[in-house]
Scaffold this motif. Structure first.
Motif, PDB file in Angstrom:
ATOM      1  N   TYR A 188     -37.330  78.808  50.774  1.00 51.10           N
ATOM      2  CA  TYR A 188     -36.289  78.080  51.264  1.00 51.10           C
ATOM      3  C   TYR A 188     -35.473  76.920  50.310  1.00 51.10           C
ATOM      4  O   TYR A 188     -34.497  76.823  50.606  1.00 51.10           O
ATOM      5  CB  TYR A 188     -36.537  77.656  52.634  1.00 51.10           C
ATOM      6  N   ARG A 270     -32.741  84.720  45.036  1.00 50.96           N
ATOM      7  CA  ARG A 270     -33.206  85.754  46.028  1.00 50.96           C
ATOM      8  C   ARG A 270     -34.564  86.512  45.704  1.00 50.96           C
ATOM      9  O   ARG A 270     -35.567  86.737  46.434  1.00 50.96           O
ATOM     10  CB  ARG A 270     -32.197  86.710  46.424  1.00 50.96           C
ATOM     11  N   TYR A 273     -37.244  83.923  46.188  1.00 53.80           N
ATOM     12  CA  TYR A 273     -37.721  83.746  47.668  1.00 53.80           C
ATOM     13  C   TYR A 273     -38.484  85.189  47.979  1.00 53.80           C
ATOM     14  O   TYR A 273     -39.236  84.880  48.971  1.00 53.80           O
ATOM     15  CB  TYR A 273     -36.270  83.808  48.561  1.00 53.80           C
ATOM     16  N   CYS A 421     -33.246  86.889  52.688  1.00 50.42           N
ATOM     17  CA  CYS A 421     -33.631  85.936  51.468  1.00 50.42           C
ATOM     18  C   CYS A 421     -32.295  85.471  50.839  1.00 50.42           C
ATOM     19  O   CYS A 421     -32.421  85.047  49.683  1.00 50.42           O
ATOM     20  CB  CYS A 421     -34.393  86.836  50.488  1.00 50.42           C
ATOM     21  N   PRO A 423     -29.704  83.078  49.662  1.00 47.85           N
ATOM     22  CA  PRO A 423     -29.680  81.416  49.344  1.00 47.85           C
ATOM     23  C   PRO A 423     -28.374  80.876  50.073  1.00 47.85           C
ATOM     24  O   PRO A 423     -27.499  81.586  50.087  1.00 47.85           O
ATOM     25  CB  PRO A 423     -29.831  81.325  47.921  1.00 47.85           C
ATOM     26  N   THR A 432     -32.633  79.729  54.195  1.00 45.97           N
ATOM     27  CA  THR A 432     -31.780  81.111  53.933  1.00 45.97           C
ATOM     28  C   THR A 432     -31.116  81.242  55.027  1.00 45.97           C
ATOM     29  O   THR A 432     -31.332  81.002  56.119  1.00 45.97           O
ATOM     30  CB  THR A 432     -32.747  82.043  53.311  1.00 45.97           C
TER      31      THR A 432
END
Length: 815
Positions: A188, A270, A273, A421, A423, A432
């Motif tokens: 995150y 992404r 994440y 995912c 951002p 997210t």
């Protein structure tokens, strides 16, 4: 040049040859990722073997051992060299001399070195005292010297680790939890630490250690790929920065993305994440298994003794059709047939969330492998189970993550893939997009008693930002998606219309309440027309609060809540048939009148500060009222430059303006003169509020020109330079058409900074427009302010003039 040629160059040329070969390897664009890390480790092995051999000639019972990341054969461009010089306790002087022969060339090249010199016994004792040392030794790898000595240490360390696992694994879990508390969750963070944050490389190493204990093992699917991806990003970060850093700073993300051949920084984040999510989920499952095994080991001997040595059967408690609880997890019943029961995944998830229990990994994987897709539209039970899951509060998050880890969420809701995912490059948002949607549902579950249709509230919370995966206004795109999703999951036409309205207008209440004049009937009527009904207004009010609470601490406060509640009350009256009257000039209160007369008598500003609090509610009738801010009343004889002067003085004293109103005051008969009344709500950035006398003294000087506010603010900025970070987007100034019949509304969106209102006030003053009122809103680093302005005679500005004023204000803010 091949890797073999590089090794030969390193062996032949000593340190300088190694440095050249290392540099050439790192600059080779054709080789990256695991092959480059392995080649760099191999090249370093060859060089260190040469150093060791030259210094250990004739010396026995000594070996050079790589530990930690180097022991795993994974060297990033700026990684430390973790080395252990292992010896059998023989000639200590010769061992010390050998250490110098190895360590100093490493230091001479400027490489970071983590080193130690120990006997096997000392190494095992240190590992027993220091968990981090023991973790490093689990990856011990022989480089040079006595292979038997290294092998003996490895065997002993692994045996110690497995024997001590019941004690050491809880220590390791606590260490991971403490680190996560300090560093946050990698999946995150906008500027994550790839190594230390939860779900990062440290956690991946911890999972290897758990597996080495033979007590439990992590889910392996996707874990190796996730770890490789994080290592690849760290390699690119080292190469682009030239530093041994693990923090992926904002200003370096575009370069790192380019190094990896990715489209942009958002694509990079992404991928990070997604990798972190795999590691985090594997950690959750693994530590849960560790806890279950350790608990079983502690309890089972006593149970067996009670049962005469028989193995106790695991208890299975029914939770729902096809779903039972066993060993603290939710599993499928023996008779469950997920291949024939498409609702089972949602039923199991809802049961788990309602019970506050995790879903078994085996159960989720079995359902993901064989469960049939739901028909369109969904059967009523599926929709009800989804609503139950969303309404279960905080346990919903863990259950949702388990479904998502195995691809079940995107199978149920294909549109979820675009927000998964994703951002959010906004300092206000702490999650997210996908996690924010689930957090909103969790917050909404606490507000279901306030609405007549909790199911619509929960589903709108899940879908309100679903349009962020598409180009353009996410509210407009989200309305279309929400309409489709709502129909697919089985809502009727009327409910589909309500859900699409909620998604389309989920920002309407907070935007209007904080940026528009609520006394203006046009403002209230426009909201009523958009909402359409009392029931939708009730839902939108709850959704607004849940959305803001799930965004982050900067997005909601008692002050914002009071403004939204005021707007809702006014809109509800319109929807009930009450027609808002045109606003009349409010009669001054006794205090305002006293301040105005005093201002005329003294010829200068008069101030009053008064704390404002939120009155007790029906839910919380007792307790201390929550502060809403401090009301600042200023009366000053009418003159040019009042707005920029007041805003500048408040900025000098580090006071944040929350709301502001400026108007000419009607005085009693017989009192000559014109007085401006400013009614502002302010709060101290930190510390306590300044005394009214100090504010007044500075305001007097600002109005007579003896206090250069702009210079004072510039001096303060120069004394406390801001940290380098992401470049803020340019300011934008627009004219809100048809927002008011009585004034022109100019909306300013800009990066918040001390003195921003002062600069805007000066620009409007220079443009010869009067500010009737203004509504300021600060969200994180973003200021969104609305100014109701008129011409000198009190009428709205002509369209062309309004556009000209807005353009000039925007140019000033850009300059």
């Amino acid at each position: 040049m091949t890797s073999t040629e590089m090794r030969t160059e390193a062996e032949d040329s000593g340190p300088s040859g190694y440095a050249a070969a290392r540099l050439r390897l790192l600059q080779e664009g054709a080789q990256s990722g695991p092959p480059r890390r392995a080649a760099l480790a191999e090249l370093t092995d060859e060089w260190l073997t040469g150093l060791f051999g030259a210094g250990a000639e004739g010396l026995r019972g000594v070996s050079l051992v790589a530990v930690g990341g180097y022991g795993r054969g994974e060297l990033s461009p700026r990684s430390d060299l973790d080395l252990l010089l292992l010896h059998d306790g023989g000639d200590s002087g010769a061992v010390a001399a050998l250490a110098d022969r190895v360590w100093y060339p490493i230091w001479d090249l400027g490489l970071a070195l983590d080193h130690s010199v120990r006997t096997p016994g000392e190494a095992r004792k240190t590992a027993g005292d220091d968990l981090k040392v023991q973790l490093g030794l689990l990856d011990a790898r022989h480089i040079a010297g006595d292979l038997g000595l290294t092998a003996g240490l490895r065997t002993a360390v692994l045996a110690d680790w497995r024997n001590q696992a019941p004690k050491r694994l809880p220590e390791l879990q606590e260490l991971c939890a403490e680190r996560a508390e300090r560093q946050g969750e990698l999946q995150y963070l906008l500027e994550p630490d790839l190594k230390e944050a939860r779900g990062g490389l440290r956690d991946a190493t911890a999972l290897r250690a758990v597996a080495a204990s033979w007590l439990a093992d992590a889910p392996r699917e996707g874990l190796a790929d996730a770890r490789r991806r994080l290592l690849d990003v760290r390699d690119a970060l080292h190469l682009t920065t030239g530093r041994a850093t693990d923090r992926l700073a904002l200003q370096e993300q575009d370069q790192v993305a380019a190094e990896l051949g990715l489209l942009d920084a958002d694509t990079l984040l992404r991928q990070v994440y997604e990798a972190a999510r795999v590691v985090s989920y594997a950690s959750d499952v693994t530590w849960r298994e560790v806890g279950r095994v350790l608990k079983s080991r502690a309890v089972r001997p006593r149970l067996r003794a009670m049962l005469g040595g028989a193995k106790p059967a695991a208890e299975r408690s029914p939770l729902a059709e096809g779903v039972v609880e066993m060993d603290g997890e939710v599993v499928l019943a023996r008779a469950a047939r997920p291949e024939r029961d498409p609702v089972l995944p949602l039923r199991a998830a809802a049961a788990a969330a309602q019970a506050g229990l995790p879903l078994s990994l085996h159960a989720v994987r079995r359902m993901a492998a064989v469960a049939r897709p739901l028909p369109t539209p969904w059967p009523a039970e599926a929709r009800e189970q989804l609503v139950t899951l969303l309404g279960s509060g905080r346990p919903t998050i863990e259950v949702w993550e388990a479904l998502e880890a195995e691809g079940l969420i995107t199978r149920l809701l294909p549109d979820w893939e675009r927000v998964r995912c994703r951002p959010q490059r906004n300092a206000v948002h702490i999650w997210t997009v996908d996690r924010h949607l689930i957090e909103t549902a969790v917050r909404a579950s606490e507000l279901t008693r306030r609405v007549g249709r909790p199911d619509l509230l929960l589903v709108s919370a899940l879908l309100h930002d679903i349009g962020k995966g598409w180009p353009g206004d996410h509210s407009v795109a989200g309305e279309i998606i929400a309409r489709d999703v709502a129909a697919r999951i089985g809502f009727d036409r009327a409910d589909v219309a309500v859900l699409s309205t909620l998604v389309r207008h989920h920002l309407l209440l907070i935007d209007t309440a904080t940026r528009r004049d609520l006394e203006d009937p046009a403002t209230v009527r426009s909201v009523a027309e958009a909402v359409g009904s009392q029931g939708t207004l009730e839902l939108l009010h709850a959704l607004t609060e849940a959305d803001a609470l799930a965004t982050g601490p900067a997005a909601w406060s008692s002050w914002r809540g009071s403004l939204v509640a005021d707007l809702v009350k006014r809109v509800a009256a319109v929807l009930a048939g009450d027609v808002p009257e045109e606003p009349e000039a409010a009669a001054p209160t006794a205090e305002q009148e006293r301040l105005a007369i005093e201002a005329l008598r003294t010829g200068g500003p008069v101030l009053a500060l008064r704390a404002q609090t939120e009155p007790p509610t029906e839910e919380e009738p007792t307790g201390d009222p929550e502060p809403l801010g401090v009301e600042l009343l200023i009366a000053v004889p009418d003159q040019p430059g009042v707005l920029p002067a007041v805003a500048g003085v408040l900025a000098m004293h580090r006071l944040t303006v929350r709301t502001a109103e400026l108007r000419a005051l009607d005085l009693p008969d017989g009192v000559e003169g014109s007085v401006l009344l400013l009614n502002w709500r302010v709060a101290a950035e930190y510390g306590s509020l300044p005394q009214a006398a100090r504010l007044r003294a500075d305001l007097v000087r600002a109005l007579d020109g003896s206090l250069d506010i702009a210079a004072r603010l510039a001096e303060r900025d120069a004394a406390y330079p801001r940290r380098r970070g992401t470049i803020a987007p340019p300011p934008r100034v627009t004219v809100a058409s048809a927002a008011s019949r009585h004034a022109t509304v100019i909306e300013v969106r800009a990066h918040d900074a001390p003195g921003l209102l002062h600069r805007i006030g000066r620009a409007l003053e220079d443009a010869s427009v009067r500010v009737r009122s203004m509504h300021v809103s600060t969200l994180g680093a973003n200021a969104v302010d609305a100014f109701y302005v008129t011409g000198p005679k009190g009428a709205p500005l002509p369209a062309e003039e309004a556009v000209s004023v807005a353009r000039g204000l925007e140019e000033m803010l850009r300059g």
